[in-house]
Design a protein around this motif. Structure first.
Motif, PDB file in Angstrom:
ATOM      1  N   ALA A 188       0.748  -1.276   0.065  1.00  0.00           N
ATOM      2  CA  ALA A 188      -0.005  -0.118   0.054  1.00  0.00           C
ATOM      3  C   ALA A 188       0.695   1.344  -0.001  1.00  0.00           C
ATOM      4  O   ALA A 188       0.489   2.173  -0.569  1.00  0.00           O
ATOM      5  CB  ALA A 188      -0.992   0.009   1.398  1.00  0.00           C
ATOM      6  N   LEU A 189       2.054   1.145   0.889  1.00  0.00           N
ATOM      7  CA  LEU A 189       2.807   2.653   0.888  1.00  0.00           C
ATOM      8  C   LEU A 189       3.541   2.647  -0.292  1.00  0.00           C
ATOM      9  O   LEU A 189       4.094   3.708  -0.806  1.00  0.00           O
ATOM     10  CB  LEU A 189       3.894   2.161   1.861  1.00  0.00           C
ATOM     11  CG  LEU A 189       3.303   2.582   3.326  1.00  0.00           C
ATOM     12  CD1 LEU A 189       4.268   1.899   4.448  1.00  0.00           C
ATOM     13  CD2 LEU A 189       2.806   3.531   3.680  1.00  0.00           C
ATOM     14  N   SER A 190       3.801   1.567  -1.438  1.00  0.00           N
ATOM     15  CA  SER A 190       4.586   1.603  -2.631  1.00  0.00           C
ATOM     16  C   SER A 190       3.786   2.495  -3.574  1.00  0.00           C
ATOM     17  O   SER A 190       4.482   2.681  -4.791  1.00  0.00           O
ATOM     18  CB  SER A 190       4.968   0.225  -2.956  1.00  0.00           C
ATOM     19  OG  SER A 190       3.779  -0.325  -3.511  1.00  0.00           O
ATOM     20  N   GLY A 191       2.723   2.558  -3.506  1.00  0.00           N
ATOM     21  CA  GLY A 191       1.955   3.348  -4.652  1.00  0.00           C
ATOM     22  C   GLY A 191       1.103   4.508  -4.172  1.00  0.00           C
ATOM     23  O   GLY A 191       1.142   4.888  -2.974  1.00  0.00           O
ATOM     24  N   PRO A 192       0.304   5.456  -5.010  1.00  0.00           N
ATOM     25  CA  PRO A 192      -0.612   6.280  -4.433  1.00  0.00           C
ATOM     26  C   PRO A 192      -1.573   5.968  -3.557  1.00  0.00           C
ATOM     27  O   PRO A 192      -2.028   4.876  -3.589  1.00  0.00           O
ATOM     28  CB  PRO A 192      -0.981   7.003  -5.800  1.00  0.00           C
ATOM     29  CG  PRO A 192      -0.961   5.656  -6.717  1.00  0.00           C
ATOM     30  CD  PRO A 192       0.122   4.836  -6.519  1.00  0.00           C
ATOM     31  N   TYR A 193      -1.908   6.718  -2.482  1.00  0.00           N
ATOM     32  CA  TYR A 193      -2.785   6.517  -1.701  1.00  0.00           C
ATOM     33  C   TYR A 193      -4.437   6.201  -2.497  1.00  0.00           C
ATOM     34  O   TYR A 193      -4.875   7.028  -3.317  1.00  0.00           O
ATOM     35  CB  TYR A 193      -3.322   7.555  -0.647  1.00  0.00           C
ATOM     36  CG  TYR A 193      -4.302   7.196   0.248  1.00  0.00           C
ATOM     37  CD1 TYR A 193      -4.153   6.259   1.319  1.00  0.00           C
ATOM     38  CD2 TYR A 193      -5.594   7.659   0.096  1.00  0.00           C
ATOM     39  CE1 TYR A 193      -5.117   5.904   2.372  1.00  0.00           C
ATOM     40  CE2 TYR A 193      -6.614   7.194   0.758  1.00  0.00           C
ATOM     41  CZ  TYR A 193      -6.429   6.397   1.914  1.00  0.00           C
ATOM     42  OH  TYR A 193      -7.354   6.128   2.636  1.00  0.00           O
ATOM     43  N   SER A 194      -5.028   5.285  -2.001  1.00  0.00           N
ATOM     44  CA  SER A 194      -6.357   5.003  -2.305  1.00  0.00           C
ATOM     45  C   SER A 194      -7.103   3.983  -1.350  1.00  0.00           C
ATOM     46  O   SER A 194      -6.173   3.172  -0.495  1.00  0.00           O
ATOM     47  CB  SER A 194      -6.747   4.255  -3.754  1.00  0.00           C
ATOM     48  OG  SER A 194      -6.063   3.081  -3.720  1.00  0.00           O
ATOM     49  N   THR A 195      -8.093   4.198  -1.057  1.00  0.00           N
ATOM     50  CA  THR A 195      -8.843   3.266   0.008  1.00  0.00           C
ATOM     51  C   THR A 195      -8.722   1.845  -0.371  1.00  0.00           C
ATOM     52  O   THR A 195      -8.515   1.086   0.484  1.00  0.00           O
ATOM     53  CB  THR A 195     -10.286   3.809   0.045  1.00  0.00           C
ATOM     54  OG1 THR A 195     -10.457   4.959   0.554  1.00  0.00           O
ATOM     55  CG2 THR A 195     -11.169   2.745   1.177  1.00  0.00           C
ATOM     56  N   GLU A 196      -8.881   1.645  -1.780  1.00  0.00           N
ATOM     57  CA  GLU A 196      -8.837   0.191  -2.163  1.00  0.00           C
ATOM     58  C   GLU A 196      -7.570  -0.473  -1.979  1.00  0.00           C
ATOM     59  O   GLU A 196      -7.309  -1.484  -1.617  1.00  0.00           O
ATOM     60  CB  GLU A 196      -8.984  -0.031  -3.597  1.00  0.00           C
ATOM     61  CG  GLU A 196     -10.723   0.253  -4.151  1.00  0.00           C
ATOM     62  CD  GLU A 196     -10.744   1.860  -4.083  1.00  0.00           C
ATOM     63  OE1 GLU A 196      -9.945   2.704  -4.348  1.00  0.00           O
ATOM     64  OE2 GLU A 196     -12.129   2.316  -3.919  1.00  0.00           O
ATOM     65  N   ALA A 197      -6.423   0.488  -2.150  1.00  0.00           N
ATOM     66  CA  ALA A 197      -4.909  -0.121  -1.748  1.00  0.00           C
ATOM     67  C   ALA A 197      -4.708  -0.381  -0.515  1.00  0.00           C
ATOM     68  O   ALA A 197      -3.845  -1.353  -0.355  1.00  0.00           O
ATOM     69  CB  ALA A 197      -3.979   1.025  -2.513  1.00  0.00           C
ATOM     70  N   TRP A 198      -5.536   0.089   0.417  1.00  0.00           N
ATOM     71  CA  TRP A 198      -5.222  -0.188   1.973  1.00  0.00           C
ATOM     72  C   TRP A 198      -6.090  -1.109   2.425  1.00  0.00           C
ATOM     73  O   TRP A 198      -5.820  -1.713   3.653  1.00  0.00           O
ATOM     74  CB  TRP A 198      -5.386   1.215   2.780  1.00  0.00           C
ATOM     75  CG  TRP A 198      -4.013   2.028   2.600  1.00  0.00           C
ATOM     76  CD1 TRP A 198      -3.713   3.068   1.788  1.00  0.00           C
ATOM     77  CD2 TRP A 198      -2.949   1.854   3.420  1.00  0.00           C
ATOM     78  NE1 TRP A 198      -2.523   3.309   1.839  1.00  0.00           N
ATOM     79  CE2 TRP A 198      -1.973   2.937   3.036  1.00  0.00           C
ATOM     80  CE3 TRP A 198      -2.567   1.043   4.453  1.00  0.00           C
ATOM     81  CZ2 TRP A 198      -0.683   3.074   3.385  1.00  0.00           C
ATOM     82  CZ3 TRP A 198      -1.343   1.192   4.995  1.00  0.00           C
ATOM     83  CH2 TRP A 198      -0.509   2.187   4.616  1.00  0.00           C
ATOM     84  N   GLN A 199      -7.247  -1.465   1.584  1.00  0.00           N
ATOM     85  CA  GLN A 199      -8.042  -2.709   2.211  1.00  0.00           C
ATOM     86  C   GLN A 199      -7.468  -3.602   2.515  1.00  0.00           C
ATOM     87  O   GLN A 199      -7.867  -4.309   3.561  1.00  0.00           O
ATOM     88  CB  GLN A 199      -9.235  -2.532   1.259  1.00  0.00           C
ATOM     89  CG  GLN A 199     -10.351  -3.593   1.915  1.00  0.00           C
ATOM     90  CD  GLN A 199     -10.929  -2.719   3.148  1.00  0.00           C
ATOM     91  OE1 GLN A 199     -11.269  -1.642   3.105  1.00  0.00           O
ATOM     92  NE2 GLN A 199     -11.253  -3.721   4.221  1.00  0.00           N
ATOM     93  N   PRO A 200      -6.619  -4.538   1.837  1.00  0.00           N
ATOM     94  CA  PRO A 200      -6.070  -5.548   2.144  1.00  0.00           C
ATOM     95  C   PRO A 200      -5.177  -5.699   3.573  1.00  0.00           C
ATOM     96  O   PRO A 200      -5.258  -6.478   4.345  1.00  0.00           O
ATOM     97  CB  PRO A 200      -5.171  -6.262   1.062  1.00  0.00           C
ATOM     98  CG  PRO A 200      -5.640  -5.378  -0.081  1.00  0.00           C
ATOM     99  CD  PRO A 200      -6.247  -4.063   0.381  1.00  0.00           C
TER     100      PRO A 200
END
Length: 67
Positions: free
Chosen positions: A13-25
């Motif tokens: 999640a930290l490696s890309g741009p912030y998004s709710t979907e990226a942090w859900q896992p």
């Protein structure tokens, strides 16, 4: 191990741009870790914060492998 999975998801999640979907896992994995930590603390009659701290230490700062 659940904590390793949560740690890996956080790094992704930290490696890309912030998004709710990226942090859900990461959120899902972290919820599972906290549930397991709480269950272990209750079963062993240890403070939950001590169980969690030891788990994080083992995953994030493992002892070097000996010869």
């Amino acid at each position: 191990m659940l904590e390793r999975s949560a740690w890996a998801e956080q790094q992704k999640a930290l490696s890309g741009p912030y998004s709710t979907e990226a942090w859900q896992p990461w959120r899902d994995a972290t919820e599972a870790v906290l549930a397991a930590v709480t269950a272990n603390a209750e079963a062993t009659k240890q403070p939950r914060c001590d169980v969690e701290a030891e788990l994080k230490r083992q995953v994030r700062h493992p002892e070097p492998e000996g010869d």
